[in-house]
Scaffold this motif. Structure first.
Motif, PDB file in Angstrom:
ATOM      1  N   TYR A 257       9.541   8.852 -12.178  1.00  0.00           N
ATOM      2  CA  TYR A 257      10.832   9.120 -11.533  1.00  0.00           C
ATOM      3  C   TYR A 257      11.612  10.192 -12.294  1.00  0.00           C
ATOM      4  CZ  TYR A 257      15.874   8.332 -10.920  1.00  0.00           C
ATOM      5  OH  TYR A 257      17.219   8.505 -10.758  1.00  0.00           O
ATOM      6  N   GLY A 287      17.780  12.478   1.849  1.00  0.00           N
ATOM      7  CA  GLY A 287      16.521  12.103   1.213  1.00  0.00           C
ATOM      8  C   GLY A 287      16.687  10.944   0.256  1.00  0.00           C
ATOM      9  N   SER A 291      14.823   7.394   0.919  1.00  0.00           N
ATOM     10  CA  SER A 291      13.893   6.912  -0.108  1.00  0.00           C
ATOM     11  C   SER A 291      14.309   5.548  -0.643  1.00  0.00           C
ATOM     12  CB  SER A 291      13.822   7.928  -1.259  1.00  0.00           C
ATOM     13  OG  SER A 291      13.302   9.162  -0.812  1.00  0.00           O
ATOM     14  N   TYR A 303       6.447   4.900  -4.937  1.00  0.00           N
ATOM     15  CA  TYR A 303       6.465   6.253  -4.380  1.00  0.00           C
ATOM     16  C   TYR A 303       7.852   6.594  -3.834  1.00  0.00           C
ATOM     17  CZ  TYR A 303       1.557   5.001  -4.614  1.00  0.00           C
ATOM     18  OH  TYR A 303       0.335   4.567  -5.057  1.00  0.00           O
ATOM     19  N   ALA A 304       8.552   5.578  -3.326  1.00  0.00           N
ATOM     20  CA  ALA A 304       9.900   5.805  -2.827  1.00  0.00           C
ATOM     21  C   ALA A 304      10.833   6.231  -3.953  1.00  0.00           C
ATOM     22  CB  ALA A 304      10.422   4.538  -2.154  1.00  0.00           C
ATOM     23  N   TYR A 305      10.704   5.586  -5.120  1.00  0.00           N
ATOM     24  CA  TYR A 305      11.542   5.974  -6.252  1.00  0.00           C
ATOM     25  C   TYR A 305      11.201   7.394  -6.720  1.00  0.00           C
ATOM     26  CZ  TYR A 305      13.564   1.327  -6.755  1.00  0.00           C
ATOM     27  OH  TYR A 305      14.277   0.168  -6.556  1.00  0.00           O
ATOM     28  N   GLY A 307      10.450   9.707  -4.656  1.00  0.00           N
ATOM     29  CA  GLY A 307      11.212  10.495  -3.690  1.00  0.00           C
ATOM     30  C   GLY A 307      12.685  10.568  -4.033  1.00  0.00           C
ATOM     31  N   VAL A 308      13.230   9.475  -4.563  1.00  0.00           N
ATOM     32  CA  VAL A 308      14.635   9.488  -4.989  1.00  0.00           C
ATOM     33  C   VAL A 308      14.832  10.540  -6.078  1.00  0.00           C
ATOM     34  CG1 VAL A 308      16.499   8.164  -6.054  1.00  0.00           C
ATOM     35  CG2 VAL A 308      15.003   7.066  -4.382  1.00  0.00           C
TER      36      VAL A 308
END
Length: 409
Positions: A257, A287, A291, A303-305, A307-308
């Motif tokens: 991250y 975004g 995310s 994977y979302a983090y 994206g953050v």
């Protein structure tokens, strides 16, 4: 987002020579490393001074208290001292503080040294942010993203070096940052003494009654996106563990991250040359929100983090030039938002922790999603309120070296 047409270049004074740009990026590597080194040093500090983890954590608090004062002092002295003197003084303070932290024989003296580091840190952080935001014309947003990417390099490299050398060798690492800070003093001759006079934009700027709401909206974006940044960094490992991820996997995802924030700023550099700042900030805020919603899904959360991190990356450096164009008559606007971002990073963790205690760790992404949606609304309002000012993108200065008095040769 639609691509923007850039105006032709005009002959205006350059703020930096190329070596000074490289040195400024190196300076941001140093401040990124310094901010990130307190945590890895905690085990050695506890052993050396016999203090609890909570007391050891006061080192970072002292650093940020000094940084906040450093921002305000640099801004206060801008009108009476030249850029070289202010940046030079900040590097000297940072070097003295780092050396003091490395050699301190007692914990109270270490806290005082951390405060001195923070004073220099705040001066470099605000000073270079302000100069980059006005010093490169239409390339200022790209250059700020490049500058902040180097902060990320330092934030990743500092702890990695501490892990490799061992926490007990933290004095050597702080000593290295002191030496680099002193070496950077010799590059300040490539920085112009004074900033160019702001262009007259009275016909395009918001009216006097709207200046304060505009600045308040920018402060809101800075405070809330920094709260999200620190919230994810602090709570991602715990949240992932509630989904069944192991401690090692959760720690690796959190490191990814932070790395994504650095990569995101490098990726933003070419985008800022093609798309306007409001469009980039709005997309990034959306975004972040999307995310964080995705982070509620166990299989997608790591994977979302990531994206953050990518979405957060361009917000801080992209908002500064937008702010300067939106309220050119308010010279202290940059100081206000940078100071507010520091306050937000310190003030939000306690209430966020209280909310998590009430709703549970699995509520982390939803709580942060609420803050992201506030950023979305603020960025949409700012885009509408400052559309005329932002359409007047200043031309980029040529790469001329400033002379001793700050004028281009």
């Amino acid at each position: 987002m639609s691509a923007k047409t850039l105006p032709p270049q005009t002959s205006t004074p350059a703020m930096f020579t190329r070596p000074a740009v490289v040195a400024s990026c190196a300076g941001f590597v140093v401040i990124g490393a310094l901010q990130a080194l307190y945590g890895p040093a905690i085990p050695a500090l506890r052993t050396e001074f016999g203090i609890t983890p909570a007391v050891a954590g006061l080192g970072l608090s002292a650093h940020f208290a000094g940084a906040l004062l450093g921002v305000l002092l640099f801004h206060r002295l801008r009108g009476t001292a030249g850029n070289r003197q202010l940046l030079g003084g900040s590097y000297v303070l940072m070097a003295l503080g780092a050396l003091g932290f490395a050699l301190s024989p007692a914990w109270p003296l270490s806290l005082a040294a951390a405060f001195v580091i923070g004073l220099g840190f705040g001066g470099i952080d605000y000073g270079l942010n302000q100069l980059f935001s006005v010093g490169f014309g239409h390339r200022s947003t790209a250059m700020l993203n490049l500058l902040h990417a180097h902060f990320g390099i330092g934030a990743v490299a500092g702890p990695a070096l501490a892990g490799r050398l061992g926490a007990e060798n933290y004095p050597w690492i702080f000593g290295i940052t002191a030496v680099i800070s002193v070496l950077l003093l010799v590059t300040l001759g490539g920085v112009a003494q004074k900033e160019p006079s702001p262009e007259k934009q009275a016909d395009r700027s918001p009216g006097r009654s709207q200046v304060l709401p505009v600045v308040a909206a920018f402060i809101g974006i800075y405070v809330f996106h920094v709260a999200i940044e620190t919230g994810v960094g602090g709570w991602e490992p715990t949240h992932l563990e509630t989904f069944g991820y192991g401690a090692t996997a959760a720690a690796t995802a959190t490191s990814a991250y932070w790395l994504a924030m650095t990569v995101g700023r490098f990726l933003a550099v070419p985008l800022t040359l093609r798309f306007p700042a409001p469009a980039i900030v709005i997309v990034c805020c959306l975004g972040m929100a999307a995310s964080l919603l995705l982070a509620t899904v166990p299989a997608a959360a790591p994977y979302a983090y990531l994206g953050v991190g990518l979405a957060i990356a361009p917000i801080f450096p992209t908002c500064l030039p937008w702010l300067n164009r939106a309220v050119p008559t308010l010279s202290g606007a940059g100081a206000y938002v940078i100071a507010a971002s520091m306050i937000g990073g310190v003030a939000f963790p306690p209430p966020l922790g209280t909310a998590i205690e009430s709703f549970g760790v699995q509520s982390v992404p939803l709580l942060l999603f609420g803050l992201a949606m506030i950023c979305v609304l603020l960025s949409l309002w700012l885009s509408r309120s400052t559309s005329d000012a932002d359409s007047a993108v200043p031309a980029s200065p040529p790469a001329e070296a400033p002379s001793a008095d700050g004028e281009a040769r």
